[in-house]
Scaffold this motif. Structure first.
Motif, mmCIF file in Angstrom:
data_model
loop_
_atom_site.group_PDB
_atom_site.id
_atom_site.type_symbol
_atom_site.label_atom_id
_atom_site.label_comp_id
_atom_site.label_asym_id
_atom_site.label_seq_id
_atom_site.Cartn_x
_atom_site.Cartn_y
_atom_site.Cartn_z
ATOM 1 N N LEU A 261 0.826 -1.218 0.000
ATOM 2 C CA LEU A 261 0.000 0.000 0.000
ATOM 3 C C LEU A 261 0.858 1.264 0.000
ATOM 4 C CD1 LEU A 261 -2.775 1.343 0.181
ATOM 5 C CD2 LEU A 261 -2.659 1.084 2.676
ATOM 6 N N GLY A 262 1.919 1.277 0.819
ATOM 7 C CA GLY A 262 2.765 2.461 0.880
ATOM 8 C C GLY A 262 3.439 2.759 -0.448
ATOM 9 N N ILE A 263 3.920 1.719 -1.127
ATOM 10 C CA ILE A 263 4.569 1.914 -2.430
ATOM 11 C C ILE A 263 3.562 2.464 -3.436
ATOM 12 C CG2 ILE A 263 5.753 0.739 -4.329
ATOM 13 C CD1 ILE A 263 6.844 -1.241 -2.247
ATOM 14 N N LEU A 264 2.340 1.959 -3.383
ATOM 15 C CA LEU A 264 1.284 2.474 -4.262
ATOM 16 C C LEU A 264 1.010 3.950 -4.006
ATOM 17 C CD1 LEU A 264 -1.339 -0.413 -4.284
ATOM 18 C CD2 LEU A 264 -0.306 0.610 -6.292
ATOM 19 N N ILE A 265 0.904 4.307 -2.722
ATOM 20 C CA ILE A 265 0.639 5.706 -2.369
ATOM 21 C C ILE A 265 1.792 6.592 -2.840
ATOM 22 C CG2 ILE A 265 0.383 7.325 -0.436
ATOM 23 C CD1 ILE A 265 -1.086 5.064 1.063
ATOM 24 N N GLY A 266 3.013 6.154 -2.581
ATOM 25 C CA GLY A 266 4.172 6.927 -3.023
ATOM 26 C C GLY A 266 4.227 7.073 -4.535
ATOM 27 N N PHE A 267 3.870 6.019 -5.243
ATOM 28 C CA PHE A 267 3.929 6.022 -6.711
ATOM 29 C C PHE A 267 2.880 6.971 -7.290
ATOM 30 C CE2 PHE A 267 2.894 4.370 -10.923
ATOM 31 C CZ PHE A 267 4.140 4.137 -11.475
ATOM 32 N N PHE A 268 1.623 6.791 -6.908
ATOM 33 C CA PHE A 268 0.558 7.564 -7.536
ATOM 34 C C PHE A 268 0.437 8.990 -6.997
ATOM 35 C CE2 PHE A 268 -0.830 3.260 -8.705
ATOM 36 C CZ PHE A 268 -1.040 3.465 -10.061
ATOM 37 N N SER A 269 1.097 9.282 -5.873
ATOM 38 C CA SER A 269 1.138 10.667 -5.402
ATOM 39 C C SER A 269 2.266 11.444 -6.071
ATOM 40 C CB SER A 269 1.310 10.705 -3.881
ATOM 41 O OG SER A 269 2.564 10.158 -3.499
ATOM 42 N N SER A 270 3.028 10.780 -6.929
ATOM 43 C CA SER A 270 4.146 11.421 -7.640
ATOM 44 C C SER A 270 3.871 11.500 -9.131
ATOM 45 C CB SER A 270 5.436 10.633 -7.390
ATOM 46 O OG SER A 270 5.689 10.475 -6.027
ATOM 47 N N ARG A 271 2.612 11.657 -9.503
ATOM 48 C CA ARG A 271 2.254 11.605 -10.915
ATOM 49 C C ARG A 271 2.911 12.722 -11.731
ATOM 50 N NH1 ARG A 271 -4.129 11.142 -10.573
ATOM 51 N NH2 ARG A 271 -3.709 12.141 -8.569
ATOM 52 N N SER A 272 3.065 13.906 -11.139
ATOM 53 C CA SER A 272 3.687 15.006 -11.891
ATOM 54 C C SER A 272 5.142 14.683 -12.220
ATOM 55 C CB SER A 272 3.603 16.308 -11.092
ATOM 56 O OG SER A 272 4.262 16.167 -9.842
ATOM 57 N N ILE A 273 5.858 14.073 -11.252
ATOM 58 C CA ILE A 273 7.245 13.662 -11.501
ATOM 59 C C ILE A 273 7.283 12.553 -12.539
ATOM 60 C CG2 ILE A 273 9.307 12.659 -10.443
ATOM 61 C CD1 ILE A 273 8.405 13.880 -7.797
ATOM 62 N N LEU A 274 6.383 11.580 -12.386
ATOM 63 C CA LEU A 274 6.359 10.461 -13.315
ATOM 64 C C LEU A 274 6.094 10.912 -14.743
ATOM 65 C CD1 LEU A 274 4.450 7.818 -11.159
ATOM 66 C CD2 LEU A 274 6.749 7.559 -12.092
ATOM 67 N N PHE A 275 5.163 11.856 -14.916
ATOM 68 C CA PHE A 275 4.848 12.300 -16.272
ATOM 69 C C PHE A 275 6.000 13.092 -16.887
ATOM 70 C CE2 PHE A 275 0.475 11.218 -15.154
ATOM 71 C CZ PHE A 275 0.070 10.607 -16.330
ATOM 72 N N SER A 276 6.826 13.714 -16.049
ATOM 73 C CA SER A 276 8.040 14.351 -16.587
ATOM 74 C C SER A 276 9.024 13.277 -17.071
ATOM 75 C CB SER A 276 8.687 15.244 -15.535
ATOM 76 O OG SER A 276 9.240 14.489 -14.472
ATOM 77 N N TYR A 277 9.072 12.142 -16.339
ATOM 78 C CA TYR A 277 9.896 11.011 -16.794
ATOM 79 C C TYR A 277 9.370 10.466 -18.122
ATOM 80 C CZ TYR A 277 11.712 10.728 -11.954
ATOM 81 O OH TYR A 277 12.286 10.978 -10.744
ATOM 82 N N TYR A 278 8.060 10.337 -18.203
ATOM 83 C CA TYR A 278 7.464 9.757 -19.407
ATOM 84 C C TYR A 278 7.777 10.614 -20.641
ATOM 85 C CZ TYR A 278 4.677 7.152 -15.967
ATOM 86 O OH TYR A 278 4.274 6.365 -14.912
ATOM 87 N N ARG A 279 7.767 11.935 -20.475
ATOM 88 C CA ARG A 279 8.072 12.815 -21.608
ATOM 89 C C ARG A 279 9.505 12.595 -22.099
ATOM 90 N NH1 ARG A 279 4.656 16.395 -18.674
ATOM 91 N NH2 ARG A 279 6.411 17.272 -17.497
ATOM 92 N N VAL A 280 10.418 12.398 -21.158
ATOM 93 C CA VAL A 280 11.810 12.129 -21.535
ATOM 94 C C VAL A 280 11.912 10.782 -22.251
ATOM 95 C CG1 VAL A 280 14.133 11.692 -20.651
ATOM 96 C CG2 VAL A 280 12.742 13.514 -19.645
ATOM 97 N N ILE A 281 11.237 9.775 -21.697
ATOM 98 C CA ILE A 281 11.271 8.434 -22.296
ATOM 99 C C ILE A 281 10.690 8.460 -23.712
ATOM 100 C CG2 ILE A 281 10.323 6.096 -22.108
ATOM 101 C CD1 ILE A 281 10.479 6.486 -19.019
ATOM 102 N N GLU A 282 9.580 9.177 -23.887
ATOM 103 C CA GLU A 282 8.961 9.276 -25.213
ATOM 104 C C GLU A 282 9.847 10.052 -26.180
ATOM 105 O OE1 GLU A 282 5.232 11.006 -24.220
ATOM 106 O OE2 GLU A 282 4.375 9.125 -23.459
#
Length: 484
Positions: A261-282
């Motif tokens: 549960l904690g990993i899920l909360i940490g992951f989905f509460s960081s969506r803005s950071i993740l989407f910046s990663y996704y832009r780089v990956i794309e």
């Protein structure tokens, strides 16, 4: 990514990891058993990540999750939990505090490491945080820190001579939590050095949910294990009195969900950071893969797969030999951690896709089949075990080689289903064998019993456990297939 998608992601992942952690304690324990929950967690996060490239490369994140969770599987916890209650009464308060602390330390390291490596799989995929040399260097230092942690905090141990480490939370088992914390400190050092604060966040979230989750799940185990004080009745009533409830599985099922549960909360509460990663990956056209040119030039994927297969055969031989020598056993043990964990993490974090496909699928399948064929069936003394072994091993080989022969990889749906059904069907088979063995004795003691009813009585608590497995598989699969 909408709030509804996040809710679905939580529902799928929590039920799937609940199933996987329960399966870890049912079919296969130890390090290899911990791989299934890690793989399921990594797969679900990738599928609901919100990035098509990540989703298409789900096998990299599943493999990293499996290899990371493998590390914590060396840590024994049954004796620590058992020391929290004795008979129908808790032991003295001081020991309760001590062993609760022990559970917290162990759970924090286990899920902290898993969260950290899962986080690194996303930051490494951008190619902006880590250099190619960082990953193998970190893992080498982690192995050294693990050794030093065990030597300093978990040694000496000789139960026969009453020699125990200063901080010890078991009866006779060799604890390794000092080594796990050594690995985690190494990871934290590299993350700080490379400014990887997303992975640091997932380490923190994993340590919190891993420690608190274990305390809560063990409380649920203890609370439902004994009759309630106010009315002297069991929590599940007559169903439990008849032996249809496995309280230990309540702990495992709940811990799989609470720990992740904690990993899920940490992951989905960081969506803005993740989407910046996704832009780089794309922008890069895919996940970072500094080894791709080397692998393509020298066909190292085939070499590594052959090496892994050779080690798997060595492991199988160890099970088949009736009395293996001590040297041979040590060799197999020495090869197991590099085979299932360190090599997988190194290659997958460096974007070696073929290695990730093999690790996330073939190694996971083999871990379950190995335990089923060479441990569980011999223990049950099943008369047709030879046929069962041939069928199981043949199917595993065929399913593992199919993507390499045809060039068509398994999708996330088929991989998830195989994760679920392969382990589930093996446990059902073993439960049926056990019930059939117990049936003649039950019928002799209850001559008026109907044979079908007697069979279900012989299944005992395994029937309710399998129902929970089935519920988790159906719910998580349906939600994933409809909404992912």
């Amino acid at each position: 990514m909408s709030a509804f998608t996040v809710v679905i992601a939580f529902a799928v992942t929590l039920t799937a990891v609940s199933y996987a952690w329960g399966m870890r304690g049912d079919l296969i324990g130890g390090e290899e058993g911990a791989m299934l929950p890690g793989a399921v967690l990594g797969l679900c996060l990738a599928v609901f990540s919100g990035c098509e490239i990540i989703k298409d490369n789900f096998f990299v994140f599943a493999a990293v999750g499996a290899a990371a969770m493998f590390m914590g599987g060396t840590e024994p916890y049954a004796q620590t939990m058992a020391k929290l209650y004795w008979g129908e009464k808790y032991i003295n308060r001081r020991d309760v505090k001590k062993h609760n602390l022990g559970l917290g330390i162990k759970g924090a390291a286990w899920f902290g490491i898993a969260g950290g490596f899962i986080g690194m799989s996303y930051t490494a995929a951008t190619g902006c945080y880590y250099k190619a040399a960082d990953i193998p260097l970190m893992l080498v230092i982690a192995v050294i820190m693990r050794y030093l942690g065990v030597r300093l905090l978990n040694k000496p141990l000789d139960p026969d001579k009453k020699v125990f480490p200063r901080y010890y939370f078991s009866d006779t088992s060799q604890e390794e939590w000092g080594g796990l914390w050594g690995i985690m400190l190494t990871m934290i050092g590299f993350m700080i050095l490379r400014h990887d604060f997303f992975s640091l966040k997932l380490i923190f979230c994993g340590t919190v949910s891993g420690s608190v989750g274990w305390l809560i799940s063990n409380f649920l185990n203890a609370y439902t294990l004994f009759p309630q004080r106010r009315n002297n009745k069991y929590f599940f009533g007559k169903f439990q009195e008849r032996g249809k409830i496995d309280n230990w599985k309540i702990m495992e099922f709940s811990y799989g969900a609470l720990g992740s549960l904690g990993i899920l909360i940490g992951f989905f509460s960081s969506r803005s950071i993740l989407f910046s990663y996704y832009r780089v990956i794309e922008f890069n056209g895919g996940i970072w893969s500094p080894l791709s040119e080397i692998f393509d030039r020298f066909d190292l994927s085939a070499v590594l797969s052959a090496l892994w297969i050779a080690l798997i055969v060595l492991d199988a031989l160890h099970h088949c030999i009736k009395n293996p020598s001590e040297k041979f056993s040590r060799l197999v043990t020495l090869c197991r951690r590099p085979l299932f964990s360190y090599s997988v993490l190194c290659l997958c974090l460096l974007g070696a896709k073929q290695a990730a496909v093999f690790a996330s699928f073939s190694l996971l399948l083999w871990a379950g089949v190995e335990e089923f064929c060479f441990v569980s069936l011999p223990q049950e003394k099943y008369k047709h075990s030879g046929i069962a072994v041939c069928i199981s091993v043949s199917l595993t080989v065929i399913l593992s080689l199919l993507p390499f022969v045809t060039g068509i990889s398994y999708g996330y749906k088929s991989t998830f289903i195989i994760y679920c059904l392969s382990y589930f069907l093996e446990t059902v088979f073993l439960s049926v064998i056990g019930a059939k063995k117990a049936l003649p004795k039950y019928l002799s003691e209850h001559p008026d019993a109907v044979r079908t009813t007697a069979f279900f009585e012989c299944l005992g608590s395994s029937f309710s456990v399998k129902l929970h497995y089935l519920f988790c598989i159906v719910l998580s699969s349906a939600l994933m297939f409809i909404f992912a």
